[in-house]
Write a protein that holds these residues in place. Structure first.
Motif, PDB file in Angstrom:
ATOM      1  N   TYR A 297       0.836  -1.194   0.000  1.00 19.11           N
ATOM      2  CA  TYR A 297       0.000   0.000   0.000  1.00 19.11           C
ATOM      3  C   TYR A 297       0.872   1.247   0.000  1.00 19.11           C
ATOM      4  O   TYR A 297       0.657   2.176  -0.781  1.00 19.11           O
ATOM      5  CB  TYR A 297      -0.923  -0.011   1.225  1.00 19.11           C
ATOM      6  N   ALA A 298       1.855   1.240   0.898  1.00 19.10           N
ATOM      7  CA  ALA A 298       2.810   2.343   0.982  1.00 19.10           C
ATOM      8  C   ALA A 298       4.031   1.839   1.738  1.00 19.10           C
ATOM      9  O   ALA A 298       3.906   0.954   2.598  1.00 19.10           O
ATOM     10  CB  ALA A 298       2.195   3.543   1.699  1.00 19.10           C
ATOM     11  N   PRO A 299       5.210   2.366   1.441  1.00 17.93           N
ATOM     12  CA  PRO A 299       6.403   1.929   2.180  1.00 17.93           C
ATOM     13  C   PRO A 299       6.225   2.139   3.676  1.00 17.93           C
ATOM     14  O   PRO A 299       5.810   3.209   4.126  1.00 17.93           O
ATOM     15  CB  PRO A 299       7.511   2.830   1.616  1.00 17.93           C
ATOM     16  N   GLY A 300       6.516   1.100   4.442  1.00 14.75           N
ATOM     17  CA  GLY A 300       6.437   1.191   5.894  1.00 14.75           C
ATOM     18  C   GLY A 300       5.061   0.990   6.482  1.00 14.75           C
ATOM     19  O   GLY A 300       4.904   0.954   7.709  1.00 14.75           O
ATOM     20  N   ALA A 301       4.033   0.850   5.630  1.00 12.44           N
ATOM     21  CA  ALA A 301       2.677   0.620   6.152  1.00 12.44           C
ATOM     22  C   ALA A 301       2.618  -0.731   6.851  1.00 12.44           C
ATOM     23  O   ALA A 301       3.349  -1.663   6.489  1.00 12.44           O
ATOM     24  CB  ALA A 301       1.659   0.662   5.008  1.00 12.44           C
ATOM     25  N   PRO A 302       1.772  -0.868   7.872  1.00  9.90           N
ATOM     26  CA  PRO A 302       1.607  -2.185   8.506  1.00  9.90           C
ATOM     27  C   PRO A 302       1.230  -3.238   7.467  1.00  9.90           C
ATOM     28  O   PRO A 302       0.520  -2.935   6.501  1.00  9.90           O
ATOM     29  CB  PRO A 302       0.458  -1.961   9.504  1.00  9.90           C
ATOM     30  N   ILE A 303       1.705  -4.449   7.667  1.00  6.92           N
ATOM     31  CA  ILE A 303       1.436  -5.536   6.726  1.00  6.92           C
ATOM     32  C   ILE A 303       0.562  -6.584   7.402  1.00  6.92           C
ATOM     33  O   ILE A 303       0.862  -7.037   8.512  1.00  6.92           O
ATOM     34  CB  ILE A 303       2.738  -6.216   6.253  1.00  6.92           C
ATOM     35  N   GLU A 304      -0.508  -6.987   6.718  1.00  7.67           N
ATOM     36  CA  GLU A 304      -1.278  -8.143   7.167  1.00  7.67           C
ATOM     37  C   GLU A 304      -0.734  -9.383   6.452  1.00  7.67           C
ATOM     38  O   GLU A 304      -0.716  -9.440   5.217  1.00  7.67           O
ATOM     39  CB  GLU A 304      -2.771  -7.970   6.861  1.00  7.67           C
ATOM     40  N   LEU A 305      -0.278 -10.350   7.232  1.00 10.54           N
ATOM     41  CA  LEU A 305       0.148 -11.647   6.711  1.00 10.54           C
ATOM     42  C   LEU A 305      -1.076 -12.544   6.741  1.00 10.54           C
ATOM     43  O   LEU A 305      -1.568 -12.901   7.816  1.00 10.54           O
ATOM     44  CB  LEU A 305       1.279 -12.221   7.564  1.00 10.54           C
ATOM     45  N   MET A 306      -1.582 -12.932   5.556  1.00 10.73           N
ATOM     46  CA  MET A 306      -2.928 -13.485   5.453  1.00 10.73           C
ATOM     47  C   MET A 306      -2.929 -14.941   4.983  1.00 10.73           C
ATOM     48  O   MET A 306      -2.221 -15.301   4.039  1.00 10.73           O
ATOM     49  CB  MET A 306      -3.756 -12.631   4.485  1.00 10.73           C
ATOM     50  N   PHE A 307      -3.780 -15.758   5.642  1.00 14.68           N
ATOM     51  CA  PHE A 307      -3.853 -17.188   5.372  1.00 14.68           C
ATOM     52  C   PHE A 307      -5.282 -17.590   5.000  1.00 14.68           C
ATOM     53  O   PHE A 307      -6.233 -17.228   5.694  1.00 14.68           O
ATOM     54  CB  PHE A 307      -3.395 -17.975   6.598  1.00 14.68           C
ATOM     55  N   HIS A 308      -5.405 -18.380   3.928  1.00 13.55           N
ATOM     56  CA  HIS A 308      -6.710 -18.778   3.413  1.00 13.55           C
ATOM     57  C   HIS A 308      -7.255 -20.009   4.126  1.00 13.55           C
ATOM     58  O   HIS A 308      -6.629 -20.596   5.010  1.00 13.55           O
ATOM     59  CB  HIS A 308      -6.632 -19.027   1.905  1.00 13.55           C
ATOM     60  N   GLY A 309      -8.437 -20.434   3.688  1.00 10.68           N
ATOM     61  CA  GLY A 309      -9.142 -21.525   4.339  1.00 10.68           C
ATOM     62  C   GLY A 309      -8.872 -22.890   3.743  1.00 10.68           C
ATOM     63  O   GLY A 309      -8.062 -23.060   2.824  1.00 10.68           O
ATOM     64  N   TYR A 310      -9.576 -23.866   4.274  1.00 10.90           N
ATOM     65  CA  TYR A 310      -9.446 -25.274   3.916  1.00 10.90           C
ATOM     66  C   TYR A 310      -9.689 -25.487   2.426  1.00 10.90           C
ATOM     67  O   TYR A 310     -10.706 -25.057   1.887  1.00 10.90           O
ATOM     68  CB  TYR A 310     -10.465 -26.069   4.741  1.00 10.90           C
ATOM     69  N   ARG A 311      -8.728 -26.112   1.758  1.00 12.56           N
ATOM     70  CA  ARG A 311      -8.785 -26.397   0.320  1.00 12.56           C
ATOM     71  C   ARG A 311      -8.985 -25.141  -0.513  1.00 12.56           C
ATOM     72  O   ARG A 311      -9.519 -25.189  -1.637  1.00 12.56           O
ATOM     73  CB  ARG A 311      -9.869 -27.434  -0.007  1.00 12.56           C
ATOM     74  N   GLY A 312      -8.567 -24.005   0.003  1.00 15.27           N
ATOM     75  CA  GLY A 312      -8.679 -22.752  -0.730  1.00 15.27           C
ATOM     76  C   GLY A 312      -7.359 -22.347  -1.346  1.00 15.27           C
ATOM     77  O   GLY A 312      -6.429 -23.143  -1.500  1.00 15.27           O
ATOM     78  N   SER A 313      -7.279 -21.077  -1.720  1.00 14.86           N
ATOM     79  CA  SER A 313      -6.047 -20.500  -2.244  1.00 14.86           C
ATOM     80  C   SER A 313      -6.022 -19.037  -1.848  1.00 14.86           C
ATOM     81  O   SER A 313      -7.045 -18.457  -1.468  1.00 14.86           O
ATOM     82  CB  SER A 313      -5.975 -20.635  -3.768  1.00 14.86           C
ATOM     83  N   ALA A 314      -4.840 -18.436  -1.964  1.00 14.56           N
ATOM     84  CA  ALA A 314      -4.714 -17.027  -1.595  1.00 14.56           C
ATOM     85  C   ALA A 314      -5.602 -16.155  -2.471  1.00 14.56           C
ATOM     86  O   ALA A 314      -6.318 -15.281  -1.975  1.00 14.56           O
ATOM     87  CB  ALA A 314      -3.249 -16.599  -1.707  1.00 14.56           C
ATOM     88  N   GLU A 315      -5.582 -16.399  -3.782  1.00 11.15           N
ATOM     89  CA  GLU A 315      -6.379 -15.545  -4.663  1.00 11.15           C
ATOM     90  C   GLU A 315      -7.863 -15.701  -4.378  1.00 11.15           C
ATOM     91  O   GLU A 315      -8.595 -14.711  -4.297  1.00 11.15           O
ATOM     92  CB  GLU A 315      -6.097 -15.877  -6.130  1.00 11.15           C
ATOM     93  N   ARG A 316      -8.328 -16.928  -4.232  1.00 11.79           N
ATOM     94  CA  ARG A 316      -9.761 -17.153  -4.049  1.00 11.79           C
ATOM     95  C   ARG A 316     -10.278 -16.546  -2.756  1.00 11.79           C
ATOM     96  O   ARG A 316     -11.307 -15.867  -2.732  1.00 11.79           O
ATOM     97  CB  ARG A 316     -10.078 -18.650  -4.063  1.00 11.79           C
ATOM     98  N   ASP A 317      -9.569 -16.784  -1.671  1.00 10.59           N
ATOM     99  CA  ASP A 317     -10.080 -16.425  -0.342  1.00 10.59           C
ATOM    100  C   ASP A 317      -9.629 -15.049   0.141  1.00 10.59           C
ATOM    101  O   ASP A 317     -10.249 -14.500   1.064  1.00 10.59           O
ATOM    102  CB  ASP A 317      -9.634 -17.466   0.695  1.00 10.59           C
TER     103      ASP A 317
END
Length: 310
Positions: free
Chosen positions: A86-106
């Motif tokens: 989003y911007a340099p130094g902005a907080p980062i959310e490290l995000m995990f998807h659901g069961y049998r999902g994928s990062a793009e889908r979820d």
């Protein structure tokens, strides 16, 4: 001699049933490659009102610049993620998807949400999902170790002062909650757990009952299948146990109409959590649909909760 044959038949039967349980619950078949004009939409009646929004999120996210990142897991798997700044130094959310999902889908909607809150996002294909290697899902048991490895990588890549929020949806929520019970780097400032379960055992028992099978009879075969063929202990830990050791703020979000992971499972984790916490339930929202059901309320709750640590 007859007794030996009977015992052998019993053992073989147990192994076959355990393998079938492993295959149904934990094994991930070879993944199909998603084409540039294809979009993986969750299947089920509850998602039928939202395909246009989900596809638009994926389209928008595909157009954003990103950095491809990867880690090597503790058991030798290459796991992939994409970092959207989003911007340099902005907080980062490290995000995990659901069961049998994928990062793009979820998590495409999560990227859009992060940008609305002034945060960057690193969305991860969990083991067995998307581009990541692996053929066994462990309901957050091994995935929590992967989360810690991602945090180690981020510390090296972005620096030890970079503020990070652990975020997960469904099994991804269980993943980050179990990781939160471990020793986290000091730059992890909080956890967002959306519609997670309070233990792998509990969610499996619930699903088995929904299938019309005797849960208490079937579960030992599921657990044995996980141990023998997946090489992990399904009861090694749980989100409920992990949050008793958590030292960072946790916001739990859950749809009150969730019939896959009942809302009470987040309530159980909320009650057990030892750190600063908040429980947000969304009336009428099904599984994983809280943000879609009430986007403005969702954003407002997250902003208020994390304002003190960002």
């Amino acid at each position: 001699m007859i007794l030996l044959w009977i015992l052998l038949a019993i053992v073989i039967t147990i192994l076959i049933i355990s393998y079938l349980c492993f295959f149904m619950a934990f094994y991930v078949p070879k993944k199909e490659i998603i084409g540039p004009d294809d979009y993986d939409i969750p299947k089920g009646k509850i998602y039928e009102p939202f395909p246009d929004v989900m596809v638009s999120w994926m389209k928008e996210t595909r157009q954003l610049p990103y950095e491809e990142v990867s880690i090597r897991s503790f058991d030798g798997l290459t796991l992939w993620g994409k970092y959207y700044e989003y911007a340099p130094g902005a907080p980062i959310e490290l995000m995990f998807h659901g069961y049998r999902g994928s990062a793009e889908r979820d998590l495409s909607g999560g990227v859009q949400r992060c940008f609305k809150l002034g945060r960057s996002a690193l969305i991860v294909d969990q083991r067995g999902g998307g581009r990541s290697e692996g053929s066994v899902i462990t309901f957050g048991i091994n995935e929590r170790r992967d989360c810690l490895t991602w945090l180690e990588m981020m510390g090296k890549h972005f620096g030890p002062e970079q503020k990070i929020i652990l975020t997960g949806i469904s099994m991804g929520a269980a993943t980050v909650l179990m990781a939160a019970g471990e020793a986290l780097p000091p730059n992890v400032i909080g956890v967002l757990a959306d519609c997670g379960f309070h233990s792998p055992k509990a969610i499996i028992l619930k699903v088995v009952r929904q299938m019309g099978l005797p849960a208490k009879l079937a579960y030992p075969f599921v657990k044995l299948g996980a141990r023998m063929f997946g090489h992990f202990d399904l009861e090694e830990t749980s989100p409920e146990e992990a949050v008793k050791k958590c030292r960072v703020p946790v916001i739990f979000v859950h749809g009150e109409a969730d019939d896959y992971v009942p809302c009470d499972m987040s309530r159980i984790c909320y009650e057990a959590c030892a750190s600063r916490k908040q429980l947000v339930t969304v009336p009428g929202a099904g599984h994983g649909l809280c943000y879609l059901a009430d986007p403005e309320g969702y954003l407002a709750q997250l902003k208020t909760f994390f304002d003190s640590v960002i």
